[in-house]
Scaffold this motif. Sequence first.
Motif, short mmCIF file in Angstrom:
data_model
loop_
_atom_site.label_atom_id
_atom_site.label_comp_id
_atom_site.label_asym_id
_atom_site.label_seq_id
_atom_site.Cartn_x
_atom_site.Cartn_y
_atom_site.Cartn_z
N ASN A 45 0.83 -1.21 0.00
CA ASN A 45 0.00 0.00 0.00
C ASN A 45 0.86 1.26 0.00
O ASN A 45 0.56 2.24 -0.69
N GLU A 48 2.36 1.74 -3.50
CA GLU A 48 1.32 2.29 -4.39
C GLU A 48 1.16 3.78 -4.17
O GLU A 48 1.13 4.57 -5.11
N ARG A 49 1.04 4.16 -2.89
CA ARG A 49 0.81 5.56 -2.56
C ARG A 49 1.99 6.44 -2.96
O ARG A 49 1.79 7.51 -3.55
N GLU A 50 3.20 5.99 -2.68
CA GLU A 50 4.38 6.80 -3.00
C GLU A 50 4.53 7.00 -4.51
O GLU A 50 4.87 8.10 -4.97
N GLU A 53 1.83 9.48 -5.66
CA GLU A 53 2.18 10.85 -5.28
C GLU A 53 3.32 11.39 -6.15
O GLU A 53 3.33 12.56 -6.53
N HIS A 94 2.78 2.63 -10.71
CA HIS A 94 1.69 2.66 -9.73
C HIS A 94 0.61 1.64 -10.11
O HIS A 94 0.14 0.87 -9.26
N TRP A 98 -0.46 -2.05 -8.26
CA TRP A 98 -1.85 -2.37 -7.91
C TRP A 98 -2.30 -3.68 -8.54
O TRP A 98 -2.90 -4.53 -7.89
N TYR A 167 -6.56 10.89 -6.67
CA TYR A 167 -5.72 11.00 -5.47
C TYR A 167 -6.54 11.45 -4.26
O TYR A 167 -6.39 10.92 -3.15
N GLN A 171 -8.21 8.54 -0.75
CA GLN A 171 -7.92 8.68 0.67
C GLN A 171 -9.11 8.31 1.55
O GLN A 171 -8.95 7.98 2.72
#
Length: 205
Positions: A45, A48-50, A53, A94, A98, A167, A171
């Motif tokens: 996770n 994926e997030r990094e 971003e 990314h 996923w 994005y 969240q």
Amino acid sequence: MTFSQRANVGLRKVPSWLVYLVGGAIPFWYLYLAATGGMGVEPINALERELGELAILTLVIVLAVTPFRRLTGISLVMHRRALGLLSFFYVLCHLLVWLVLDVQDLGRVWADILKRPYITIGMAAFILLLPVAATSNNWSIRKLGPVRWRRLHQLTYVISVLGVAHYVMVQKVWEAKPLAYLVIILVLLATRIELPRRLSPAEKG
């Protein structure tokens, strides 16, 4: 020589291959961190997030090239193509994280695309990004012509809105960083709106 002129001379000395090399190495560094415990208890996770971003950040830099040049005189135009392609590369990484590491099930992938609006929006942004990335080369400019090529690459504006919407929505709660990116992108897009020019009295006459 002014500061902006000195900065432009220095920037022109940076070869594009170095931008690609350094920028392209970042996802592999993130992967190493995730594999060695450097991204916490949920490394997939976090990875994926990094990467997501990083893609948004690079897209913001691409959108900021022209306003930044107008404001400061410092030009990153010579590296805009490299930054744009790196942004696509980060989005692709990314997506692969996923698909391959997170979901690991093609049936679930399609179900999630249809079921979850933030994934639908993210996939739409990725699909629109494909022709932009594929035509980010001199051959495509010659083949399409400057006007058609420029019109195609205006998809970047739509992509940026869809990307930052993805994005914000992923969240599930309102967070400061995604909202900050949303505001920045909307401001950058607003700078590209051409307001009608007021006619002088002579022109009115």
